[in-house]
Design an enzyme around this catalytic site. Structure first.
Site, PDB file in Angstrom:
ATOM      1  CE1 TYR A  11       4.357  14.177   1.893  1.00 42.43           C
ATOM      2  CE2 TYR A  11       4.726  16.548   2.026  1.00 42.43           C
ATOM      3  CZ  TYR A  11       4.094  15.461   1.447  1.00 42.43           C
ATOM      4  OH  TYR A  11       3.174  15.664   0.444  1.00 42.43           O
ATOM      5  CG  ASP A  31      12.050  14.440  13.868  1.00 42.58           C
ATOM      6  OD1 ASP A  31      11.027  14.451  13.151  1.00 42.58           O
ATOM      7  OD2 ASP A  31      13.114  13.880  13.545  1.00 42.58           O
ATOM      8  CG  ASP A  58      16.251   7.435  18.304  1.00 41.52           C
ATOM      9  OD1 ASP A  58      17.102   7.469  17.411  1.00 41.52           O
ATOM     10  OD2 ASP A  58      15.300   6.626  18.323  1.00 41.52           O
ATOM     11  CB  SER A 124       2.257   2.373   4.938  1.00 45.21           C
ATOM     12  OG  SER A 124       2.435   2.239   3.551  1.00 45.21           O
ATOM     13  CB  ALA A 125      -1.668   1.643   1.216  1.00 45.64           C
ATOM     14  CE1 TYR A 148       6.081   1.883   3.914  1.00 42.15           C
ATOM     15  CE2 TYR A 148       7.510   2.713   5.647  1.00 42.15           C
ATOM     16  CZ  TYR A 148       6.356   2.809   4.886  1.00 42.15           C
ATOM     17  OH  TYR A 148       5.467   3.831   5.116  1.00 42.15           O
ATOM     18  CE  LYS A 152       5.283   3.020   8.605  1.00 39.23           C
ATOM     19  NZ  LYS A 152       5.126   4.132   9.577  1.00 39.23           N
ATOM     20  CG  ASN A 197      13.914   5.571  -2.381  1.00 35.44           C
ATOM     21  OD1 ASN A 197      14.799   5.324  -3.176  1.00 35.44           O
ATOM     22  ND2 ASN A 197      14.111   5.601  -1.075  1.00 35.44           N
ATOM     23  NE  ARG A 291      10.064   1.517  -6.377  1.00 35.08           N
ATOM     24  CZ  ARG A 291       9.570   2.687  -5.929  1.00 35.08           C
ATOM     25  NH1 ARG A 291      10.355   3.742  -5.759  1.00 35.08           N
ATOM     26  NH2 ARG A 291       8.277   2.801  -5.681  1.00 35.08           N
ATOM     27  N   GLY A 293       9.750  -4.885  -4.857  1.00 31.53           N
ATOM     28  CA  GLY A 293       8.873  -4.466  -3.744  1.00 31.53           C
ATOM     29  C   GLY A 293       7.650  -3.704  -4.207  1.00 31.53           C
TER      30      GLY A 293
HETATM   31  C1  WQD Z   1       4.654   5.421  -6.868  1.00 31.25           C
HETATM   32  C2  WQD Z   1       4.645   4.856  -8.273  1.00 31.25           C
HETATM   33  C3  WQD Z   1       6.499   3.409  -8.705  1.00 31.25           C
HETATM   34  C4  WQD Z   1       9.584   6.535  -8.503  1.00 31.25           C
HETATM   35  C5  WQD Z   1       5.721   4.117  -1.011  1.00 31.25           C
HETATM   36  C6  WQD Z   1       5.395   3.465   0.290  1.00 31.25           C
HETATM   37  C7  WQD Z   1       4.172   4.094   0.868  1.00 31.25           C
HETATM   38  C8  WQD Z   1       4.417   5.554   1.035  1.00 31.25           C
HETATM   39  C9  WQD Z   1       4.716   6.171  -0.330  1.00 31.25           C
HETATM   40  C10 WQD Z   1       5.299   6.355   3.128  1.00 31.25           C
HETATM   41  C11 WQD Z   1       5.038   3.380  -8.317  1.00 31.25           C
HETATM   42  C12 WQD Z   1       6.559   4.645  -9.601  1.00 31.25           C
HETATM   43  C13 WQD Z   1       8.360   5.883  -8.482  1.00 31.25           C
HETATM   44  C14 WQD Z   1      10.288   6.624  -9.730  1.00 31.25           C
HETATM   45  C15 WQD Z   1       8.535   5.399 -10.829  1.00 31.25           C
HETATM   46  N1  WQD Z   1       5.481   5.760   1.938  1.00 31.25           N
HETATM   47  N2  WQD Z   1       7.862   5.324  -9.611  1.00 31.25           N
HETATM   48  N3  WQD Z   1       9.733   6.062 -10.847  1.00 31.25           N
HETATM   49  O1  WQD Z   1       6.067   2.836  -3.755  1.00 31.25           O
HETATM   50  O2  WQD Z   1       3.621   3.438  -4.083  1.00 31.25           O
HETATM   51  O3  WQD Z   1       4.655   3.860  -1.899  1.00 31.25           O
HETATM   52  O4  WQD Z   1       5.880   5.487  -0.821  1.00 31.25           O
HETATM   53  O5  WQD Z   1       4.324   6.893   3.551  1.00 31.25           O
HETATM   54  O6  WQD Z   1       3.903   3.512   2.107  1.00 31.25           O
HETATM   55  O7  WQD Z   1       5.155   2.106   0.054  1.00 31.25           O
HETATM   56  O8  WQD Z   1       5.303   5.247  -3.814  1.00 31.25           O
HETATM   57  O9  WQD Z   1       6.087   7.255  -4.957  1.00 31.25           O
HETATM   58  O10 WQD Z   1       7.719   5.324  -4.571  1.00 31.25           O
HETATM   59  O11 WQD Z   1       5.909   5.083  -6.273  1.00 31.25           O
HETATM   60  O12 WQD Z   1       8.062   4.890 -11.836  1.00 31.25           O
HETATM   61  O13 WQD Z   1      11.406   7.212  -9.832  1.00 31.25           O
HETATM   62  O14 WQD Z   1       5.621   5.555  -9.041  1.00 31.25           O
HETATM   63  O15 WQD Z   1       6.898   2.240  -9.441  1.00 31.25           O
HETATM   64  O16 WQD Z   1       4.283   2.761  -9.351  1.00 31.25           O
HETATM   65  P1  WQD Z   1       4.920   3.734  -3.467  1.00 31.25           P
HETATM   66  P2  WQD Z   1       6.333   5.771  -4.883  1.00 31.25           P
END
Ligand code: WQD
Length: 339
Positions: A11, A31, A58, A124-125, A148, A152, A197, A291, A293
């Site tokens: 992405y 990739d 890889d 990542s944050a 994860y 990082k 996710n 969720r 984590g």
């Molecule tokens: C955002 C908010 C969820 C799905 C992760 C990684 C980060 C980056 C982005 C790679 C949260 C809520 C989500 C759903 C929901 N990854 N949510 N229902 O977890 O902040 O960050 O992905 O670059 O490094 O840590 O992102 O989009 O998964 O979640 O309520 O079906 O949306 O709880 O509050 P996240 P997210």
């Protein structure tokens, strides 16, 4: 410059490749296609007439990496390749350390062999974990809440030690907050091969009717409406942050860490409301338990990016939400046109 993008068909990698090319860099993608598609390159070619070179390999294959760095006379590497699902990292931590950490060791070994010492790392944050204060600046404590984020952080520290052992290395660790949206002329949005996710790919699944309803994970966070708050940043602004980091490294060595965010947080409910209103759609949702984590609230202190790189995010949440819907519409029409 000749720039290698590990994970370049992903992405963020694919969007970065387009902008780097448009800024007269020679871009080589590397990739293994486990979580992305060669189709992305086809879309870039048909939409922009841009032929991006892909080496299928890889990051754990040090020899192929070294041969690629040599063959294309690479001057700098942007290391995107890595597994990125928080959920999956909780159930398969070993896989995340094997791929994300050992993959970086392999890359460093290959770069040392060909004397290439300029590296931008896709961090990542998530390395920060539950915020002790907000907005989160780069000195915030690092206590990742999932493997994860831990992987990082481990990579960041490996790169910091590398820089201490050889200060001629030029390294920037870019800590992404929540990248969303798609290039305005190519429909290559956030569409992982693996299970999506993240919030916006799941909103798209609801729009595609692949799932009936969006689950909001947690309504009991200590936030204005009880749902999780994140700092969503437009993908093309994030990409500009990579260009700014590359320019910074032309004149500077050492190890640097920089947040890439907007400095503004939005709750899940605020995102849904905004997405529905700017796009005139309905996203059915229900509340579910938190969720594992997840942190409650996360948004960036953006001063260092501005001061060090001269970069700041410019696009609004309205633009981002429209971009996500445009990607969905383009995807749907391109599927219809296939038959
Ligand atoms: C955002 C908010 C969820 C799905 C992760 C990684 C980060 C980056 C982005 C790679 C949260 C809520 C989500 C759903 C929901 N990854 N949510 N229902 O977890 O902040 O960050 O992905 O670059 O490094 O840590 O992102 O989009 O998964 O979640 O309520 O079906 O949306 O709880 O509050 P996240 P997210």
């Amino acid at each position: 410059m000749n720039i290698l993008l590990t994970g370049g068909t992903g992405y963020i990698g694919s969007h970065t490749a387009i902008t780097l090319h448009q800024n007269n860099h020679n871009v080589i993608l590397y990739d293994n296609l486990t979580n992305s598609r060669e189709e992305t390159l086809f879309k870039i070619k048909t939409s922009l007439g841009l032929n991006l070179k892909l080496v299928i390999g890889d990051v754990l294959d040090t020899k192929t990496l070294e041969d690629t760095l040599n063959k294309y006379k690479i001057n700098a590497v942007i290391h995107f390749a890595g597994l990125k699902s928080v959920d999956e990292s909780i159930t398969q931590p070993k896989k995340y350390f094997e791929n994300n950490v050992n993959g970086t060791h392999s890359l460093i070994k290959a770069m040392k062999a060909v004397k290439v010492k300029t590296l931008i790392f896709s961090s990542s944050a998530t390395v920060y974990g539950e915020p002790k204060y907000l907005p989160i600046d780069e000195n915030h404590p690092k206590n990742p809440e999932n493997p994860y984020g831990a992987s990082k952080l481990k990579v960041e520290n490996i790169l910091k030690s590398l820089s201490m052992s050889d200060p001629s290395w030029k390294i920037v660790c870019l800590r992404y907050f929540n990248p969303i949206g798609s290039h305005e002329d190519v429909n290559i949005g956030d569409n992982p091969v693996g299970t999506a996710n993240n919030l916006f790919p799941i909103i798209l699944k609801v729009l595609k009717k692949k799932i009936k309803i969006l689950e909001i994970f947690g309504k009991d966070y200590d936030t204005n409406d009880g749902t999780g708050i994140r700092d969503y940043i437009y993908i093309m602004d994030l990409v500009e942050g990579h260009l700014a980091a590359l320019n910074y490294l032309k004149l500077n060595s050492g190890w640097h860490d920089v947040n890439l965010g907007t400095g503004k947080g939005y709750s899940v409910l605020e995102i849904i409301e905004k997405f529905q209103s700017v796009n005139n759609v309905i996203i059915p949702f229900k509340y579910s338990p938190r969720r594992k984590g997840d942190v409650s609230e996360s948004y960036a202190d953006v001063r260092k990016a501005k001061e060090l790189l001269g970069w700041e995010a410019r696009n609004s949440l309205d633009v981002m939400c429209k971009s996500v819907l445009k990607y969905f519409v383009l995807e749907q029409t391109s599927k219809k046109n296939v038959f």
